[in-house]
Design a protein around this motif. Structure first.
Motif, PDB file in Angstrom:
ATOM      1  N   LEU A  52      -9.062  60.510  40.089  1.00 51.54           N
ATOM      2  CA  LEU A  52      -8.886  59.654  41.250  1.00 51.54           C
ATOM      3  C   LEU A  52      -9.987  58.600  41.280  1.00 51.54           C
ATOM      4  O   LEU A  52     -11.149  58.907  41.018  1.00 51.54           O
ATOM      5  N   ASP A  53      -9.625  57.380  41.623  1.00 52.23           N
ATOM      6  CA  ASP A  53     -10.591  56.289  41.698  1.00 52.23           C
ATOM      7  C   ASP A  53     -10.643  55.740  43.118  1.00 52.23           C
ATOM      8  O   ASP A  53      -9.634  55.273  43.650  1.00 52.23           O
ATOM      9  N   TRP A  54     -11.843  55.793  43.700  1.00 50.65           N
ATOM     10  CA  TRP A  54     -12.036  55.437  45.097  1.00 50.65           C
ATOM     11  C   TRP A  54     -12.734  54.084  45.246  1.00 50.65           C
ATOM     12  O   TRP A  54     -13.592  53.724  44.447  1.00 50.65           O
ATOM     13  N   LEU A  55     -12.401  53.399  46.319  1.00 47.12           N
ATOM     14  CA  LEU A  55     -13.189  52.289  46.861  1.00 47.12           C
ATOM     15  C   LEU A  55     -13.358  52.607  48.343  1.00 47.12           C
ATOM     16  O   LEU A  55     -12.380  52.609  49.093  1.00 47.12           O
ATOM     17  N   LYS A  56     -14.576  52.897  48.755  1.00 47.22           N
ATOM     18  CA  LYS A  56     -14.800  53.286  50.146  1.00 47.22           C
ATOM     19  C   LYS A  56     -15.613  52.228  50.878  1.00 47.22           C
ATOM     20  O   LYS A  56     -16.526  51.631  50.318  1.00 47.22           O
ATOM     21  N   ALA A  57     -15.227  52.018  52.140  1.00 48.43           N
ATOM     22  CA  ALA A  57     -15.942  51.047  52.978  1.00 48.43           C
ATOM     23  C   ALA A  57     -16.228  51.638  54.358  1.00 48.43           C
ATOM     24  O   ALA A  57     -16.547  50.915  55.290  1.00 48.43           O
ATOM     25  N   GLY A  58     -16.065  52.963  54.480  1.00 49.60           N
ATOM     26  CA  GLY A  58     -16.276  53.602  55.770  1.00 49.60           C
ATOM     27  C   GLY A  58     -15.162  53.335  56.754  1.00 49.60           C
ATOM     28  O   GLY A  58     -15.349  53.438  57.973  1.00 49.60           O
ATOM     29  N   SER A  59     -13.966  53.015  56.235  1.00 46.30           N
ATOM     30  CA  SER A  59     -12.842  52.702  57.096  1.00 46.30           C
ATOM     31  C   SER A  59     -12.204  53.979  57.640  1.00 46.30           C
ATOM     32  O   SER A  59     -12.369  55.070  57.092  1.00 46.30           O
ATOM     33  N   LYS A  60     -11.456  53.818  58.718  1.00 47.38           N
ATOM     34  CA  LYS A  60     -10.711  54.933  59.292  1.00 47.38           C
ATOM     35  C   LYS A  60      -9.291  55.003  58.743  1.00 47.38           C
ATOM     36  O   LYS A  60      -8.511  55.867  59.144  1.00 47.38           O
ATOM     37  N   ARG A  61      -8.948  54.080  57.830  1.00 51.96           N
ATOM     38  CA  ARG A  61      -7.612  54.100  57.257  1.00 51.96           C
ATOM     39  C   ARG A  61      -7.704  54.046  55.738  1.00 51.96           C
ATOM     40  O   ARG A  61      -8.587  53.419  55.168  1.00 51.96           O
ATOM     41  N   LEU A  62      -6.757  54.710  55.092  1.00 55.12           N
ATOM     42  CA  LEU A  62      -6.771  54.864  53.633  1.00 55.12           C
ATOM     43  C   LEU A  62      -5.456  54.384  53.043  1.00 55.12           C
ATOM     44  O   LEU A  62      -4.381  54.685  53.571  1.00 55.12           O
ATOM     45  N   MET A  63      -5.559  53.652  51.935  1.00 55.86           N
ATOM     46  CA  MET A  63      -4.378  53.283  51.168  1.00 55.86           C
ATOM     47  C   MET A  63      -4.413  54.023  49.833  1.00 55.86           C
ATOM     48  O   MET A  63      -5.405  53.947  49.096  1.00 55.86           O
ATOM     49  N   ILE A  64      -3.325  54.718  49.520  1.00 56.39           N
ATOM     50  CA  ILE A  64      -3.187  55.420  48.243  1.00 56.39           C
ATOM     51  C   ILE A  64      -2.259  54.598  47.354  1.00 56.39           C
ATOM     52  O   ILE A  64      -1.118  54.321  47.722  1.00 56.39           O
ATOM     53  N   ILE A  65      -2.758  54.206  46.164  1.00 54.67           N
ATOM     54  CA  ILE A  65      -2.006  53.311  45.286  1.00 54.67           C
ATOM     55  C   ILE A  65      -1.603  54.051  44.014  1.00 54.67           C
ATOM     56  O   ILE A  65      -2.439  54.677  43.354  1.00 54.67           O
ATOM     57  N   SER A  66      -0.318  53.975  43.661  1.00 57.70           N
ATOM     58  CA  SER A  66       0.234  54.677  42.497  1.00 57.70           C
ATOM     59  C   SER A  66       0.709  53.670  41.459  1.00 57.70           C
ATOM     60  O   SER A  66       1.413  52.714  41.787  1.00 57.70           O
ATOM     61  N   HIS A  67       0.362  53.891  40.198  1.00 58.00           N
ATOM     62  CA  HIS A  67       0.646  52.937  39.124  1.00 58.00           C
ATOM     63  C   HIS A  67       1.997  53.180  38.444  1.00 58.00           C
ATOM     64  O   HIS A  67       2.693  54.153  38.716  1.00 58.00           O
ATOM     65  N   GLY A  68       2.328  52.280  37.527  1.00 57.11           N
ATOM     66  CA  GLY A  68       3.580  52.342  36.805  1.00 57.11           C
ATOM     67  C   GLY A  68       3.505  53.190  35.542  1.00 57.11           C
ATOM     68  O   GLY A  68       2.449  53.723  35.183  1.00 57.11           O
ATOM     69  N   MET A  69       4.642  53.306  34.856  1.00 61.11           N
ATOM     70  CA  MET A  69       4.738  54.116  33.647  1.00 61.11           C
ATOM     71  C   MET A  69       3.790  53.608  32.577  1.00 61.11           C
ATOM     72  O   MET A  69       3.716  52.407  32.307  1.00 61.11           O
ATOM     73  N   ASP A  70       3.054  54.521  31.962  1.00 61.19           N
ATOM     74  CA  ASP A  70       2.079  54.205  30.929  1.00 61.19           C
ATOM     75  C   ASP A  70       0.977  53.291  31.458  1.00 61.19           C
ATOM     76  O   ASP A  70       0.307  52.609  30.700  1.00 61.19           O
ATOM     77  N   GLY A  71       0.800  53.269  32.778  1.00 61.06           N
ATOM     78  CA  GLY A  71      -0.253  52.464  33.379  1.00 61.06           C
ATOM     79  C   GLY A  71      -1.461  53.306  33.726  1.00 61.06           C
ATOM     80  O   GLY A  71      -1.635  54.424  33.251  1.00 61.06           O
ATOM     81  N   SER A  72      -2.318  52.746  34.568  1.00 61.03           N
ATOM     82  CA  SER A  72      -3.519  53.437  35.021  1.00 61.03           C
ATOM     83  C   SER A  72      -4.099  52.640  36.178  1.00 61.03           C
ATOM     84  O   SER A  72      -3.583  51.575  36.549  1.00 61.03           O
ATOM     85  N   THR A  73      -5.184  53.119  36.722  1.00 62.98           N
ATOM     86  CA  THR A  73      -5.837  52.402  37.806  1.00 62.98           C
ATOM     87  C   THR A  73      -6.515  51.128  37.319  1.00 62.98           C
ATOM     88  O   THR A  73      -6.942  50.299  38.129  1.00 62.98           O
TER      89      THR A  73
END
Length: 322
Positions: A52-73
């Motif tokens: 899992l790869d995070w970018l945190k800013a101390g926010s109260k909301r989170l976005m979870i992003i999912s990649h495509g086939m044979d992709g990555s973050t």
């Protein structure tokens, strides 16, 4: 009502002469700087792991992003979306499907378009943090997983909804299109990479040593010879039926958006549900004339229509309904 008939994406760059240019050029030349993930390894109950790869800013909301086939973050569309929303006060959790983070996963099985158990594990990980709301953003295969997730999982009240793009709603239809367009360019490109991964894994997994991976020349053969065996499907037809997200949309109870370009070279007619969308309370769709597959480039803009449309939907529909 949820079927958006008039799209705001009306003009692609003049040098994108067709859908193939719209699809291929951004994937080769688009570079996104300034995204520095913090990696976490999530150990799974079956002995495997997800990175899992995070970018945190101390926010109260989170976005979870999912990649495509044979992709990555690390793909440009992942970093672009992560950077865009992180700059708008979202914490980001971008995740790699099994074997997509630069290291082979431990088990013989990896992932497929209808595999939502791993996405569910990622969502559960996000829920352990003190977030008031979570939104899912799924791109290509990640879009398929996201739509199906909302259809086959009972979601926590903090999981508010999702936005998806270039979604292969019908996987059999997509397999046919991928092997037909450009003389099979798309199908061969993805198929060879997947085969190479399984060949490397066959060195340590006996169940893969029994399969003549080199003889696989189509997605039908891939799913018949490998996917069915590793994931417990009865046949490739059983896989297509149980993994196509179109078969789960009637169970969706949170707002979910599908952005599919009509000229997407990987999507056939069955990937553009119309009647189902029109009578669905929570499902939205927009089918612009242009866009290609995960393209939607805007002339003179470092962001694409994907991020801009996602932000608009989230602000106007998902967040107000939470």
């Amino acid at each position: 009502m949820p079927l958006i008939m008039e799209s705001e994406y009306l003009k692609r760059p003049w040098y994108f002469l067709n859908a193939h240019f719209e699809t291929i050029i951004p994937s080769i030349f688009n570079k996104v700087e300034g995204v520095e993930y913090s990696r976490e390894r999530l150990e799974l109950d079956d002995g495997d792991f997800l990175d899992l790869d995070w970018l945190k800013a101390g926010s109260k909301r989170l976005m979870i992003i999912s990649h495509g086939m044979d992709g990555s973050t690390d793909r440009h569309y992942m970093k672009r979306a992560a950077k865009f929303f992180h700059g708008r006060d979202w914490d980001i959790l971008a995740w790699n499907n099994r074997g997509c983070s630069g290291e082979l996963n431990r088990l013989a099985r990896s992932y497929h378009h209808g595999e939502t158990r791993d996405l569910s594990e990622v969502v559960e990980r996000g829920l352990k943090e003190d977030y008031e709301g979570i939104v899912l953003l799924g791109i290509s295969m990640g879009g398929c997983q996201t739509v199906k997730y909302f259809g086959d999982h009972q979601t926590d009240h903090r999981v508010l909804g999702g936005f998806t793009v270039s979604v292969s709603c019908n996987l059999e239809d997509t397999s046919i299109e991928a092997e037909r367009r450009l003389g099979g360019f798309y199908g061969k490109r993805f198929l060879e990479k997947i085969k190479d991964t399984y060949k490397r894994k066959s060195i340590i997994h006996a169940e893969l040593q029994q399969i003549d991976i080199g003889r696989i020349n189509s997605f039908d053969e891939l799913h018949e010879m490998i996917t069915t065996k590793l994931f417990g499907f009865d046949s490739k037809e059983d896989f297509y039926t149980k993994s196509s997200c179109i078969n789960y949309i009637n169970q969706i109870k949170k707002p979910v958006f599908i952005l599919n370009a009509k000229n997407d070279p990987l999507l056939g007619a069955k990937c553009f549900p119309i009647d189902e969308i029109r009578k669905h309370k929570h499902l939205y769709a927009e089918y612009p004339k242009y866009g290609g597959h995960v393209g939607f480039t805007i002339p003179g803009n470092k962001n694409s229509y994907i991020e801009l449309r996602a932000e608009k939907f989230i602000n106007e529909v998902i967040l107000p309904s939470s």
